[in-house]
Design a protein around this motif. Sequence first.
Motif, PDB file in Angstrom:
ATOM      1  N   VAL A  82      -3.310   4.877  -1.667  1.00 18.64           N
ATOM      2  CA  VAL A  82      -4.275   5.362  -0.681  1.00 18.64           C
ATOM      3  C   VAL A  82      -4.023   6.844  -0.403  1.00 18.64           C
ATOM      4  N   LEU A  83      -5.028   7.676  -0.649  1.00 16.40           N
ATOM      5  CA  LEU A  83      -4.937   9.118  -0.390  1.00 16.40           C
ATOM      6  C   LEU A  83      -6.250   9.574   0.252  1.00 16.40           C
ATOM      7  N   GLY A  99       6.729  10.792   1.536  1.00 19.14           N
ATOM      8  CA  GLY A  99       6.452  12.219   1.651  1.00 19.14           C
ATOM      9  C   GLY A  99       7.084  12.771   2.907  1.00 19.14           C
ATOM     10  N   ASP A 100       6.865  14.046   3.112  1.00 15.53           N
ATOM     11  CA  ASP A 100       7.414  14.703   4.293  1.00 15.53           C
ATOM     12  C   ASP A 100       6.454  15.804   4.703  1.00 15.53           C
ATOM     13  N   GLY A 101       6.661  16.348   5.881  1.00 17.31           N
ATOM     14  CA  GLY A 101       5.793  17.401   6.356  1.00 17.31           C
ATOM     15  C   GLY A 101       5.806  17.475   7.864  1.00 17.31           C
ATOM     16  N   LEU A 131       0.862  -1.181   0.000  1.00 16.95           N
ATOM     17  CA  LEU A 131       0.000   0.000   0.000  1.00 16.95           C
ATOM     18  C   LEU A 131       0.899   1.231   0.000  1.00 16.95           C
ATOM     19  N   LEU A 132       0.555   2.210  -0.830  1.00 12.89           N
ATOM     20  CA  LEU A 132       1.400   3.396  -0.957  1.00 12.89           C
ATOM     21  C   LEU A 132       0.594   4.665  -0.700  1.00 12.89           C
ATOM     22  N   PHE A 133       1.116   5.492   0.214  1.00 15.70           N
ATOM     23  CA  PHE A 133       0.659   6.872   0.401  1.00 15.70           C
ATOM     24  C   PHE A 133       1.760   7.764  -0.125  1.00 15.70           C
ATOM     25  N   LEU A 134       1.383   8.781  -0.914  1.00 12.43           N
ATOM     26  CA  LEU A 134       2.386   9.636  -1.533  1.00 12.43           C
ATOM     27  C   LEU A 134       1.865  11.070  -1.549  1.00 12.43           C
ATOM     28  N   ASP A 154      12.061   8.323  -8.863  1.00 12.09           N
ATOM     29  CA  ASP A 154      11.833   7.648  -7.579  1.00 12.09           C
ATOM     30  C   ASP A 154      10.345   7.544  -7.283  1.00 12.09           C
ATOM     31  N   THR A 155       9.603   8.610  -7.595  1.00 14.82           N
ATOM     32  CA  THR A 155       8.148   8.563  -7.444  1.00 14.82           C
ATOM     33  C   THR A 155       7.559   7.487  -8.343  1.00 14.82           C
ATOM     34  N   ALA A 156       7.974   7.495  -9.609  1.00 15.50           N
ATOM     35  CA  ALA A 156       7.430   6.539 -10.575  1.00 15.50           C
ATOM     36  C   ALA A 156       7.727   5.098 -10.161  1.00 15.50           C
TER      37      ALA A 156
END
Length: 351
Positions: free
Chosen positions: A260-261, A218-220, A183-186, A248-250
């Motif tokens: 998942v967003l 991601g970051d924040g 599962l990826l959150f980006l 890297d994103t791709a």
Amino acid sequence: MKAMILYRDPQWVGGVVSFIEALRGHFSDTWFSEQYQIGLRFGSSSRFASLFVPLRDAFGLLGAINRSRPDVVHVNPSLNLASVLRDGLFMLALRILGKRSVVVFWHGWEDGLARRIGSNRILRGLFRAAFGYAGHTVVLASRFRDELVAMGFPSERLSVESTMFDGSIFNGLTRRTHDGITLLFLSRMVPEKGVFELVEAFARVKSKYPAARLIMAGDGPARKALETHVMTLGVSDASFPGYLRGADTAQALLDADVFVLPSYTEGCPVSLLEAMAAGLPCITNSVGGIPDIFQDGTNGVLLDGVSVDTVTHALERLLGDPEQLARIAEHNRKEAWEKYKASVVTRRIES
């Protein structure tokens, strides 16, 4: 045709800058585009100077248009107070010049401010006087268009458009095989992106799908608190690779199985389009422009609100049906490349 496009220093990371850079990179041969740079230059941190930057940019715009004589001026505001005030100055400068061939593309939308403007006759009149001057206005959601019509904007000068993804980020890359489900959150790590609900939902489904893993890319400002929360939950197989860009994103998208967003608020997120282009079934929320491009069951799961329960249910709904995952993956890949790749969206914006 010559377009002058107003946007920030390209070194600033952000969705609007990425969108405009992709747009300019895919204009057809009949168009020439130039940037009119607005805002603080990259690396500048002077708050005092930033107070005067909008005035400087507005006066500078008068001279730039007289020198360049563009056919179209493309303004890129977001519906938040700072942007409305800043870009309102630009619209005033364009009005002084009598420049009517202006396209305003709204990239963000604060519902609270929209309601405040819409419910106040004076604010509504000022807003319409500034931004209604444009020859055409583009928004990212049908709902936003309807709100502008209610404020008095002519419907024939309004259109709904999506953002776009740059397909070149996938060049030369292929999916790497792996066991289990990834599962990826980006996105940016802030509570408004539903990040805490997502990790708690993952903790719930982990026992049923022990081979599943979660990548929080991601970051924040919420990242450290989120990492601590994951440890408190005792969640294994959750990783935080930090901010990704380009190839890297791709690669992260190609290697994932579900995107998942679960954001509380969005315009039309580029990361969602990139995930669809990579062939990922998606879980996202019914906000902003997402319902205009995303159908529940066809593109994945469209949440009706963000909570631990709704995200958990969505994960179980997809992970429990491998055939559905494969069907949605192929549909998303085809639809994204046909409708949302940069060259296709750019042709629509040119027209």
